[in-house]
Structures are given as C-alpha cells and as structure tokens.
Design a protein around this motif. Structure first.
Motif, mmCIF file in Angstrom:
data_model
loop_
_atom_site.group_PDB
_atom_site.id
_atom_site.type_symbol
_atom_site.label_atom_id
_atom_site.label_comp_id
_atom_site.label_asym_id
_atom_site.label_seq_id
_atom_site.Cartn_x
_atom_site.Cartn_y
_atom_site.Cartn_z
ATOM 1 N N UNK A 1 0.800 -1.176 -0.088
ATOM 2 C CA UNK A 1 -0.032 -0.003 0.079
ATOM 3 C C UNK A 1 0.858 1.264 -0.040
ATOM 4 N N UNK A 2 2.222 1.128 -0.260
ATOM 5 C CA UNK A 2 2.856 2.331 -0.156
ATOM 6 C C UNK A 2 2.899 2.888 -1.316
ATOM 7 N N UNK B 1 -1.716 1.865 -6.255
ATOM 8 C CA UNK B 1 -2.138 0.296 -5.677
ATOM 9 C C UNK B 1 -3.238 0.913 -4.596
ATOM 10 N N UNK B 2 -3.004 1.763 -4.035
ATOM 11 C CA UNK B 2 -4.070 2.166 -3.014
ATOM 12 C C UNK B 2 -5.312 2.950 -3.754
ATOM 13 N N UNK B 3 -5.310 3.361 -4.815
ATOM 14 C CA UNK B 3 -6.354 3.789 -5.677
ATOM 15 C C UNK B 3 -7.061 2.722 -6.513
ATOM 16 N N UNK C 1 -9.849 3.525 -16.964
ATOM 17 C CA UNK C 1 -10.548 4.661 -17.396
ATOM 18 C C UNK C 1 -10.757 5.533 -15.909
ATOM 19 N N UNK C 2 -11.312 4.585 -14.993
ATOM 20 C CA UNK C 2 -11.711 5.135 -13.504
ATOM 21 C C UNK C 2 -10.453 5.962 -13.089
ATOM 22 N N UNK C 3 -9.076 5.310 -13.156
ATOM 23 C CA UNK C 3 -8.036 5.891 -12.562
ATOM 24 C C UNK C 3 -7.646 6.931 -13.206
ATOM 25 N N UNK C 4 -7.512 6.688 -14.688
ATOM 26 C CA UNK C 4 -6.884 7.966 -15.344
ATOM 27 C C UNK C 4 -7.851 8.896 -15.437
ATOM 28 N N UNK C 5 -9.202 8.844 -15.324
ATOM 29 C CA UNK C 5 -10.177 9.916 -15.679
ATOM 30 C C UNK C 5 -10.345 10.704 -14.080
ATOM 31 N N UNK D 1 -3.038 9.810 -11.457
ATOM 32 C CA UNK D 1 -2.149 9.067 -11.899
ATOM 33 C C UNK D 1 -0.939 9.800 -12.319
ATOM 34 N N UNK D 2 0.069 10.032 -11.927
ATOM 35 C CA UNK D 2 1.103 10.953 -12.202
ATOM 36 C C UNK D 2 2.371 10.272 -12.413
#
Length: 110
Positions: A12-13, A17-19, A39-43, A47-48
């Motif tokens: 979880x660091x 992965x937490x997302x 999609x949900x992570x990108x939108x 995420x950087x």
C-alpha cells in the motif's frame, strides 16, 4: 526476514495500488473490467509520473505489468485474463491499514 505487516506496508506504499483497492472496494460487486479500472484511474486524474499526468496507455501498461501482479501476488485481487475482470478479495490487514491512514487512500506516496 520480512513479516506480513512489512509486505502489507510495501503493497500500500504506492498511490496507484491504493487507488486500485479503493475503487474496487467501492464497487458493489467488488469487481470491474481492466478497461473500466484504467478509465476510472485515468479520469480521476490521480495518476502521475515524474510530476506529469500519465497517458491512458502508460497507466494501462503499468497496471498490467507492475501494480496488478503485486496485488495478485498478495492475494488482494484476482485478474481473469480471459475476460479482463479484476476482482477484489478483502484483506483485513490491508483494509485496516488503509482505513487508518489520515486522508484515506488519497495520501500521496512519499
């Protein structure tokens, strides 16, 4: 020698992965397709890479080759390669740790 807690902390660091865990936990079925997850992570815009937003393709590659294998190895998710489903398997230690973080899963990686 590592302990289960050390393994959980390493898992979880990472913010991505937490997302992933967060979004799968929020789904009523505990699952979504790989493409829906990307999609949900990108939108979500969270995420950087090196201070810049990741492209959809870069995020998909990192999920498939880095993050999902680590989550699978720990037993938190299952990836069905036939249909692309990503299914969450609740883990008490992971959930307790994430729920105890100030700010929840939104806490940035160090």
């Amino acid at each position: 020698m590592t302990t289960a807690l050390d393994d959980c902390l390493r898992l979880v660091a990472d913010h991505t992965r937490r997302q992933v865990i967060h979004h799968l936990r929020q789904e009523a079925t505990g699952s979504m397709t790989f493409e829906e997850l990307v999609d949900v992570l990108h939108d979500g815009g969270s995420t950087f890479e090196n201070g810049h937003p990741q492209t959809h393709e870069t995020l998909a590659v990192q999920l498939r080759h880095t993050h999902l294998p680590k989550l699978t190895e720990y037993g938190v998710i299952e990836l069905d390669h036939r249909n692309g489903d990503v299914r969450y398997h609740p883990d008490e230690q992971v959930e307790t740790l994430l729920d105890s973080l100030p700010g929840g899963v939104s806490v940035a990686s160090p």
